[in-house]
Design an enzyme around this catalytic site. Structure first.
Site, short mmCIF file in Angstrom:
data_model
loop_
_atom_site.label_atom_id
_atom_site.label_comp_id
_atom_site.label_asym_id
_atom_site.label_seq_id
_atom_site.Cartn_x
_atom_site.Cartn_y
_atom_site.Cartn_z
N ILE A 162 11.20 16.96 29.85
CA ILE A 162 11.61 17.31 28.48
C ILE A 162 10.53 17.58 27.55
O ILE A 162 9.46 16.99 27.22
CB ILE A 162 12.01 15.97 27.80
N PRO A 214 4.06 10.68 31.94
CA PRO A 214 3.42 10.95 30.41
C PRO A 214 4.72 11.10 29.46
O PRO A 214 5.66 11.55 29.50
CB PRO A 214 2.98 12.63 30.60
N ASP A 231 10.14 11.48 29.26
CA ASP A 231 9.26 12.05 30.24
C ASP A 231 8.86 13.47 29.95
O ASP A 231 9.69 14.37 30.37
CB ASP A 231 9.79 11.93 31.64
N HIS A 232 7.53 13.71 29.52
CA HIS A 232 7.19 14.94 29.31
C HIS A 232 7.09 16.16 30.30
O HIS A 232 7.00 17.04 30.00
CB HIS A 232 5.86 15.00 28.35
N ARG A 233 7.05 15.54 31.41
CA ARG A 233 7.28 16.35 32.58
C ARG A 233 8.38 17.42 32.62
O ARG A 233 8.61 18.50 33.05
CB ARG A 233 6.92 15.72 33.83
#
Ligand code: CAO
Length: 435
Positions: free
Chosen positions: A411, A231, A407-409
Site C-alpha cells: 500500500i 515495513p 504494509d508499505h510493500r
C-alpha cells in the site's frame, strides 16, 4: 637456483571472458602444484584454476571481478629447482616446510618439468591434498547456487572457514550449519538482532515470576515476526459520527433489536467493507515470494478481542453478506467464545482485514500491528466531542479516531490516506453504504 613461472588460464573450452569470483592466493603464499589459486564463474558453472607449478607467489595479476580468458596471466610464482622437479602426486607434507617428510620422488629432469608447468597448466587430476597449515591459502569456495543460497540467508560466505565438500568446497549444508551455529551461539535473536540481555531483577527488589499464557507467547512470536518482516506505516484520520451515533442509539428502540448491544463497531465494519470494495488492494495478501498480490473476492473481517488469557482474533466470515444486526450477532457469539476460551482454529482463520477497537476503553490514537499476511489493520479509538469548524462557526461534533496501519510493500501512502478518508466518509454519512 630458482625460476619465475607464469601461471596462466589454460584451455577452458569455448568459454571466454569468465569472471574471477575468488582469488585464493596473495604474494608470499607458498602454493602446491594443483592447488586452486583462482575460482572463475561463468553464467553456468564455477571453475577452479589449479596452480600449474608449486612455489612462492610473487605477483597476482587479477582481482575479483576481472574477466579472464584462455592465456590470461593470473600470477607469477618463484619456484626452486626442487619444487619444479616435484611430481604432482607428492603429498603436501613433502613441501619446502617439511623436507624430511619425503622428497624421494624428485627424479625427473628439472628443465622438462619447468617447461611443462609454463606451457600447459593442467586441471587437478589427483585427489585434493590439504595444504600445509599456515603457509598456503586455505580459503574455501562454493558453487553459484550455494553462494546464492548464502546470500538469500544473509550469510557472508567468506565467514565459513572450511566446507565439507571436495577441496573444502562449501556446500548448502555447510551454510545451514553455519546459520545454526550463529543462532545458537547466544547473543543473537531470531532476526539476527542482538538479544536483550538477561537481568536478575531480584537484585533490585522483590519479584514474582508468572508464566505467560500460551496465547500470549504465540501472540508475542507472531507480533515480532510481523514487526521484523513488514515495513509498516500508520495513517491517522477522524470520522464525524454524530449522525451515525444518533441513528445507532435510536436502534435500541427498534423492534428486533431488544437485548442486543449495538456498538459503533458494527457500523465501522460496514464502512470498512465498503472501503475494501472501493480499494481492492486492501483485500489482498502478498505472495510468500513477494512477487504477486493475491486479491481476495471474499470479505472476512477479523476482530481483535481482549481476553483474560491474551489477545485473539476471531473472524467474521462473509461479513459483506451480513446486516448490521447480523454483524452484531456474529460479534457477540465470537467474542463470547473468545472470552470463554472455546474458539476453534477455524474461527480464527481466513481473515482479510482486522479491526482492533479500543473505543470501549479509551485513548485517542494508537498504532496497531498488521495481522500479516493481511496487508492492513484498522485501529479505532474512543469517539469524543470536538469543536469542528463548519465554515461559519465551531460546531460540537462526535469525532471517531481511526488509525490504519498498512504494509508499505503493498500500500502506498496516498492509498493509505484515501482509504482512511473513504472510511470516514462512509461513517460520516451512512446512507452512502447503500450505494
Ligand atoms: N467510541 C466511543 N464509545 C465506544 C467506541 C468508540 N469507538 N467503541 C465502543 N464504545 C462503547 C460501546 O458503545 C459500549 O458502550 P455501552 O457500554 O454504553 O454500551 C462500550 O464502549 C463498550 O464497548 P465494547 O468494547 O464492549 O464493545 P465493542 O463492540 O466496541 O468491542 C470488542 C467489542 C470485542 C472488540 C472489545 O470488547 C474488545 O475486546 N476490544 C479490545 C481489542 C484489543 O485488545 N485490541 C488491541 C489489539 S493490539 O493491536
Amino acid at each position: 637456483m630458482s625460476f619465475l613461472i607464469e601461471l596462466k588460464v589454460p584451455d577452458i573450452g569455448n568459454v571466454s571472458d569468465v569472471e574471477v569470483a575468488e582469488v585464493l592466493i596473495q604474494p608470499g603464499d607458498v602454493i602446491e602444484l594443483d592447488q586452486t589459486i583462482v575460482i572463475m564463474e561463468s553464467d553456468k558453472a564455477t571453475m577452479d584454476l589449479p596452480a600449474s607449478a608449486a612455489g612462492t607467489v610473487e605477483e597476482v595479476m587479477v582481482k575479483v571481478g576481472d574477466t579472464v580468458s584462455e592465456g590470461s596471466l593470473i600470477a607469477t610464482v618463484r619456484a626452486s629447482t626442487e619444487e619444479i622437479a616435484r611430481p604432482a602426486k607428492e603429498t603436501p607434507e613433502a613441501s619446502q616446510e617439511k623436507p624430511e617428510a619425503g622428497e624421494t620422488a624428485a627424479q625427473p629432469e628439472e628443465q622438462q618439468a619447468a617447461a611443462k608447468a609454463v606451457q600447459k597448466p593442467q586441471p587437478a587430476a589427483a585427489p585434493p591434498s590439504p595444504p600445509a597449515a599456515g603457509r598456503v591459502s586455505t580459503k574455501a569456495h562454493a558453487s553459484p547456487a550455494v553462494r546464492r543460497f548464502a546470500r538469500e540467508l544473509g550469510v557472508d560466505i567468506g565467514k565459513i572457514e572450511q566446507g565439507s565438500g571436495n577441496k573444502g568446497r562449501i556446500l548448502k549444508d555447510d551454510v545451514k550449519k553455519f546459520v545454526k551455529q550463529v543462532m545458537s551461539a547466544g547473543g543473537v535473536s531470531g532476526g539476527g538482532i542482538p538479544a536483550i540481555p538477561a537481568v536478575d531483577f531480584s537484585q533490585f527488589g522483590d519479584i514474582e515470576e508468572k508464566p505467560l499464557s500460551k496465547i500470549k507467547r504465540l501472540t508475542g512470536q507472531g507480533m515480532s515476526r510481523v514487526w521484523l518482516n513488514l515495513p509498516m506505516v500508520t495513517q491517522h484520520g477522524e470520522a464525524d459520527i454524530t449522525e451515525m451515533e444518533a441513528f445507532r442509539k435510536s436502534l435500541s428502540q427498534q423492534q428486533g433489536t431488544e437485548g442486543k448491544k449495538i456498538t459503533p463497531l458494527a457500523f465501522i465494519i460496514k464502512a470498512l467493507l465498503a472501503a475494501m470494495r472501493q480499494y481492492p488492494q486492501f483485500n489482498a495478501s502478498l505472495s510468500a515470494d513477494g512477487d504477486k498480490l493475491i486479491l481476495k473476492k471474499y470479505y472476512n473481517i477479523g476482530i481483535a478481542v481482549d481476553t483474560p488469557n491474551g489477545l485473539v482474533v476471531p473472524v467474521i466470515k462473509d461479513a459483506d453478506q451480513k446486516s448490521i444486526i447480523g454483524l452484531v450477532d456474529a460479534m457477540a457469539e465470537l467474542s463470547a467464545k473468545a472470552r470463554q476460551g472455546i474458539l476453534l482454529p477455524a474461527d480464527m482463520q481466513g481473515g482479510c482485514m482486522t479491526i482492533s477497537s479500543l473505543g470501549g476503553i479509551g485513548g485517542t490514537a494508537f498504532t496497531p500491528i498488521v495481522n500479516a499476511p493481511e496487508v492492513a489493520i484498522l485501529g479505532v479509538s474512543r469517539a469524543a466531542m470536538k469543536p469542528v469548524w463548519n465554515g461559519q462557526e465551531f460546531e460540537p461534533r462526535l469525532m471517531l479516531p481511526l488509525d490504519l496501519t498498512y504494509d508499505h510493500r503493498v500500500i502506498d501512502g496516498a492509498d493509505g490516506a484515501r482509504f482512511v478518508v473513504a472510511i470516514a466518509e462512509y461513517l460520516g454519512d451512512i446512507r452512502r453504504l447503500l450505494l
